[in-house]
Design a protein around this motif. Structure first.
Motif, PDB file in Angstrom:
ATOM      1  N   PRO A 411       0.633  -1.232  -0.067  1.00  0.00           N
ATOM      2  CA  PRO A 411      -0.018   0.094   0.142  1.00  0.00           C
ATOM      3  C   PRO A 411       0.759   1.277   0.076  1.00  0.00           C
ATOM      4  O   PRO A 411       0.400   2.272  -0.517  1.00  0.00           O
ATOM      5  CB  PRO A 411      -0.842  -0.114   1.249  1.00  0.00           C
ATOM      6  N   PHE A 412       2.087   1.050   0.566  1.00  0.00           N
ATOM      7  CA  PHE A 412       2.896   2.631   0.518  1.00  0.00           C
ATOM      8  C   PHE A 412       3.271   2.908  -0.996  1.00  0.00           C
ATOM      9  O   PHE A 412       3.769   4.060  -0.975  1.00  0.00           O
ATOM     10  CB  PHE A 412       4.214   2.171   1.212  1.00  0.00           C
ATOM     11  N   TRP A 413       3.284   1.883  -1.836  1.00  0.00           N
ATOM     12  CA  TRP A 413       3.511   2.365  -3.236  1.00  0.00           C
ATOM     13  C   TRP A 413       2.402   2.665  -3.893  1.00  0.00           C
ATOM     14  O   TRP A 413       2.439   3.009  -5.339  1.00  0.00           O
ATOM     15  CB  TRP A 413       4.237   0.699  -3.772  1.00  0.00           C
ATOM     16  N   THR A 414       1.120   2.876  -3.090  1.00  0.00           N
ATOM     17  CA  THR A 414      -0.068   3.421  -3.911  1.00  0.00           C
ATOM     18  C   THR A 414      -0.246   4.735  -3.601  1.00  0.00           C
ATOM     19  O   THR A 414      -0.229   4.811  -2.197  1.00  0.00           O
ATOM     20  CB  THR A 414      -1.219   2.361  -3.739  1.00  0.00           C
ATOM     21  N   SER A 415      -0.852   5.703  -4.088  1.00  0.00           N
ATOM     22  CA  SER A 415      -1.258   6.988  -3.843  1.00  0.00           C
ATOM     23  C   SER A 415      -2.351   6.856  -2.705  1.00  0.00           C
ATOM     24  O   SER A 415      -3.122   5.938  -2.920  1.00  0.00           O
ATOM     25  CB  SER A 415      -1.655   7.793  -5.035  1.00  0.00           C
ATOM     26  N   LEU A 466      -3.848   2.880   7.682  1.00  0.00           N
ATOM     27  CA  LEU A 466      -2.845   3.163   9.151  1.00  0.00           C
ATOM     28  C   LEU A 466      -2.541   1.591   9.449  1.00  0.00           C
ATOM     29  O   LEU A 466      -1.695   1.346  10.184  1.00  0.00           O
ATOM     30  CB  LEU A 466      -3.582   3.863  10.043  1.00  0.00           C
ATOM     31  N   LEU A 467      -3.011   0.472   8.935  1.00  0.00           N
ATOM     32  CA  LEU A 467      -2.602  -0.842   9.286  1.00  0.00           C
ATOM     33  C   LEU A 467      -1.370  -1.053   9.235  1.00  0.00           C
ATOM     34  O   LEU A 467      -0.367  -1.777  10.192  1.00  0.00           O
ATOM     35  CB  LEU A 467      -3.320  -1.865   8.732  1.00  0.00           C
ATOM     36  N   PRO A 468      -0.449  -0.713   8.153  1.00  0.00           N
ATOM     37  CA  PRO A 468       0.907  -1.077   8.364  1.00  0.00           C
ATOM     38  C   PRO A 468       1.817  -0.392   9.508  1.00  0.00           C
ATOM     39  O   PRO A 468       2.711  -0.990   9.562  1.00  0.00           O
ATOM     40  CB  PRO A 468       1.392  -0.469   6.646  1.00  0.00           C
TER      41      PRO A 468
END
Length: 588
Positions: A411-415, A466-468
């Motif tokens: 998910p960090f690699w997605t806007s 925010l889960l990660p």
């Protein structure tokens, strides 16, 4: 015999400049004392360069500290500029109120003695001061900013200032016409500048004007600042003050020469008020040409047609007759105010004291409570979902856990906007989730679930985002827990649950603490996701702060809301430290 093991490792600390300094200090002290039965002792120990050893060590320590300071200076400057300075600016903006006193200096001073309980408009002396301030503010284009500021406290004042700013330069035309009818010289700019200007300034200004005419467009030398003639302010205080303001604005704002511009109409109002005062002004200290100009005017003033300033303001806008307008100006005249903080907790500052906001404007306490509640729920949701995932990742083989960890980081690699927009597609009434529920006959087609533009949608979307931040601290801590501890507990007869709860879980608490702090702090300040999926019931206080910064431009209220939010976070952090202990927080 020595008790040290020469073959073992050296465990003593290496000598430092501090140790040498203290040793030299003690040595100097010992050598400075004469031995028993002898005269003075030897001098201090000297370094190789001939200086006393103590002084040389001081220089070495100072140089060492300067080198250390230079190493951390870039980081220190970065923290000061990007963290400390913005917080300090926010704290200042939350109480700063200098725009009122800076824009209306004469009015704020005159209003200090006004009885706000009279139920009527202020008298002419206050309205005259307000006229001089308003015409100057309108020339500088500052009256609209002032109206916007006061409009935060009383709705409608902004339009009141805009309308009056377009007309206030005509206040005093009645007296302008009568002075010019009495003596045409009053219409000429040179009459005024000769009456008001200091002789030295007049000469300097004439030289500057001659240079400007000779140089043409390429002339960029600034004009000499206007100076009043000595004694004119004592004879005509209001006129001198109003004309000096006119001259300064003409020079600075308009870049014109006051010797070539006729004064504003309110300057004639000031002249009338000065000449009509009782006792009559004394012109004895003025030069003969000035007395010859002013004496006939002073004799004719009692026969002038007059107009009440209150009527002029009511004609411009009848709302000026409302005493609450003037009360608001007076209440917010000080340079610093608590009004922004009071508004942040649904209170308001008035002349009569602090009172509650009208019910239709009491929104901020609700938003603060909602922000804290939903942040707690999101944090709890992340713990419930993240703990099993982190436990699984930490107990799987390294190859498999690394592969799954990539999915956690994906998910960090997605806007952020893309992820939030995806939830809008999933959660809307005609979205994927509702379609599946209808297809599975769990809900009826005409009773689709409302999962977007409310608190539920905000909680779901922000938990996913925010889960990660919960999984990663948990995983890093769990990875350091030796599996042998749990096996040892089981070998001693503990069940799987007992071994987990009594042995494994306590060692993972630092990871839970770190994850909770990260998620809660991030959640309490989020505004993009609540803005997109929160609707009217799922927005946070941060959305209101963003609104005041970007739309309403009420930066003072935004700063006060941000300061309160910062204080709440610090208090919760302190409580967490007292109850759990910040020392128990770990990232592995």
């Amino acid at each position: 015999m020595s008790t040290l093991n020469s073959s073992g490792p050296q465990t003593a600390d290496a000598p430092t400049p501090d140790d040498a300094f203290h040793e030299a200090t003690g040595l100097d002290a010992r050598e400075s004392q004469p031995p028993h039965g002898s005269g003075d002792g030897d001098g201090p120990v000297l370094a190789a360069d001939g200086r006393p050893l103590k002084q040389s060590l001081k220089r070495a320590l100072r140089a060492q500290k300067l080198r250390a300071l230079m190493l951390i200076a870039p980081l220190l400057i970065f923290v000061l500029v990007t963290f400390i300075a913005p917080i300090a600016d926010m704290l200042f903006r939350s109480v700063e109120n200098q725009i009122v006193s800076d824009t209306l200096p004469r009015t704020t001073q005159a209003l200090a003695g006004w009885d706000e309980d009279s139920g009527a408009m202020p008298p002419d002396n206050i309205l005259a001061a307000f006229t001089y301030d308003m015409v100057a503010a309108a020339e500088r284009k500052e009256h609209t900013r002032l109206g916007t500021r006061l409009n935060y406290e009383m709705t409608g004042i902004s339009s009141l200032f805009r309308k009056t700013g377009r007309r206030v330069d005509d206040f005093g035309e009645t007296y302008l016409d009568q002075f010019e009818a009495l003596d045409p010289a009053w219409e000429e700019a040179k009459t005024w500048v000769r009456l008001m200007g200091d002789p030295d300034w007049l000469a300097a200004n004439a030289d500057w004007a001659a240079e400007a005419d000779a140089a043409g467009r390429d002339f960029d030398k600034p004009a000499p600042p206007f100076e009043l003639k000595p004694g004119i302010a004592a004879a005509l205080p209001e006129t001198a003050d109003a004309y000096a303001e006119f001259a300064r604005i003409t020079q600075v704002e308009d870049e014109d020469n006051p010797a070539e511009e006729e004064p504003w109409a309110p300057v004639y109002l000031a002249l009338f008020r000065d000449l009509a005062k009782q006792p009559a002004p004394d012109f004895a200290a003025l030069a003969a040409p000035d007395r010859a100009l002013l004496a006939p005017a002073a004799q004719a003033v009692p026969d002038f047609e007059t107009v009440a300033l209150a009527d002029l303001y009511i004609k411009a806008d009848e709302d000026w007759a409302d005493p609450e307008v003037w009360k608001t100006i007076k209440a917010f005249s000080p340079d610093y105010t608590s009004g922004y903080f009071l508004a942040s907790v649904d209170l308001q500052k008035t002349v009569d004291g602090v009172s509650a906001q009208p019910e239709d404007r009491q929104i901020y306490m609700l938003l603060f409570k909602r922000t804290l509640f939903m942040s707690m729920v999101i944090m709890g949701s992340c713990v419930l979902l993240g703990y099993p995932i982190a436990y699984l990742l930490s107990n799987l083989p390294m190859r498999t856990s690394n592969l799954l960890l990539i999915l956690v980081l994906l998910p960090f690699w997605t806007s952020l906007l893309v992820r939030t927009s995806a939830w809008k597609v999933l959660l809307q009434q005609q979205g994927v989730i509702n379609d599946i529920l209808v297809w599975a006959h769990i809900v009826a087609d005409d009773a689709r679930l409302v999962m977007i533009n409310n608190q539920f949608g905000t909680i779901v979307a922000m938990t996913h985002i925010l889960l990660p931040f919960m999984i990663l601290p948990l995983y890093s801590v769990m990875k350091t827990i030796p599996p042998s501890y749990v096996r040892a507990a089981k070998s001693l007869g503990a069940t799987n649950w007992t071994a987990f709860w009594r042995v494994y879980f306590p060692q993972s608490v630092p990871g839970i603490g770190a994850g909770c702090i990260l998620v809660f702090i991030l959640a309490i300040g989020y505004y993009i996701t609540p803005e997109l999926v929160g609707g009217t019931t799922g927005t946070f206080i941060s959305n209101r702060i963003a609104y005041h910064i970007s739309s309403s431009l009420n930066w003072g209220l935004a700063a006060a809301l941000g300061t309160i939010l910062l204080a709440v976070v610090l208090i919760l952090y302190w409580l967490y430290d007292r109850l759990v202990g910040i020392d128990n927080v770990s990232l592995g």
